[in-house]
Design an enzyme around this catalytic site. Sequence first.
Site, mmCIF file in Angstrom:
data_model
loop_
_atom_site.group_PDB
_atom_site.id
_atom_site.type_symbol
_atom_site.label_atom_id
_atom_site.label_comp_id
_atom_site.label_asym_id
_atom_site.label_seq_id
_atom_site.Cartn_x
_atom_site.Cartn_y
_atom_site.Cartn_z
ATOM 1 N N GLU A 48 -7.999 15.070 15.447
ATOM 2 C CA GLU A 48 -8.842 14.653 14.321
ATOM 3 C C GLU A 48 -9.958 15.656 14.049
ATOM 4 O O GLU A 48 -10.296 15.924 12.892
ATOM 5 C CB GLU A 48 -9.434 13.263 14.584
ATOM 6 N N CYS B 263 4.712 9.167 -8.776
ATOM 7 C CA CYS B 263 4.570 7.851 -9.408
ATOM 8 C C CYS B 263 5.920 7.233 -9.763
ATOM 9 O O CYS B 263 6.099 6.015 -9.677
ATOM 10 C CB CYS B 263 3.708 7.956 -10.662
ATOM 11 N N CYS C 295 7.233 5.685 -6.646
ATOM 12 C CA CYS C 295 6.258 4.948 -5.848
ATOM 13 C C CYS C 295 6.584 3.450 -5.874
ATOM 14 O O CYS C 295 6.758 2.864 -6.950
ATOM 15 C CB CYS C 295 4.847 5.182 -6.399
ATOM 16 N N CYS D 84 -0.228 -0.589 -9.849
ATOM 17 C CA CYS D 84 -1.273 0.441 -9.775
ATOM 18 C C CYS D 84 -2.027 0.503 -11.096
ATOM 19 O O CYS D 84 -1.457 0.832 -12.142
ATOM 20 C CB CYS D 84 -0.651 1.789 -9.449
#
Length: 329
Positions: free
Chosen positions: A16, A178, A181, A187
């Site tokens: 991280e 999209c 998706c 959305c």
Amino acid sequence: MPWKGEKDPYKIWISEIILQQTRVEQGLGYYHRFIKSFPDVITLAKADEQKVFKHWEGLGYYSRCRNLIASAKFISSQLGGDFPKTYASILSLKGVGTYTASAIASFAYNLPYAVIDGNVFRVLSRFFGIEIPIDTTDGKKSYANLANELLDKTNPGTYNQAIMDFGATVCKPALPLCDTCPLYNKCLAFKSKKINTLPVKQKAIKRRNRFLTYVIAEYNKSFYVRRRENSDIWRGLYEFILFENHLASNEKEFVRSKQFDELFGTNKLEIAQISKQYLQKLTHQTIHGSFVHIRLSKALQKNSGYHLVSREQLDLLPFPKFINSYLRD
């Protein structure tokens, strides 16, 4: 990626920290080398700092490396080498913010803390049609509250990883997928055709320009260097003799300047090479500069602040990316 599904908090912590301000494809090799050389927190705590910085060389944002070293020493000396196991104790480590603490807590210990990175900001902003700027106090608070409401409290680690991956692979910053998706019909950004305008950022980063001329001063087949100790960029790394605020396009005039003369005095020198212009864009500044390679007839004064190292030793010292670009050339 090797840290996916990882339960060792040390390895999650390393991954991280490396991935802060670093693309995955760039950080992957660093992660492998770092874990191979420093497989646990005690090994890292005992390691020579110069060696640690050498492993970090090229990643930039070197405060991350300094914080890793400081936190490793704290864990080793104060906690007996046991990595902290609560969100609050993880958050108390130097260089660890809410994002990293949440990631370690949820991935390693399955604690219910939502991870909010750039991918999560983007998914939430688009899906819910949120136009509050993500880089404001109100925005960060609003997104944090929403992320924690949505969090799967039973499987927080899996949920966090899933939404981050979704943002990285489907709801991408540019050219999001999209059409394929699974959430497109719910959305709000897709419905209102605001995919390319969300999320909103309020602050524009202003970069200042800095002009550096590095003098590669060679004497008796060795080179003068120093370790940067001030609070400026690249602290803890090495550099050659530096003259700042000189326009690097005029090195020939520069080597006859008063500042140059104050350091080298009556030293007879030969200009071996004057480099091309180099440029590096950092988050808040753009570095312009070049390198003047000279050969000296005698050593510098002992109080110059620089010391001699051989060509072989140069390969072992950690330098900033700006200098390494020149050395590679």
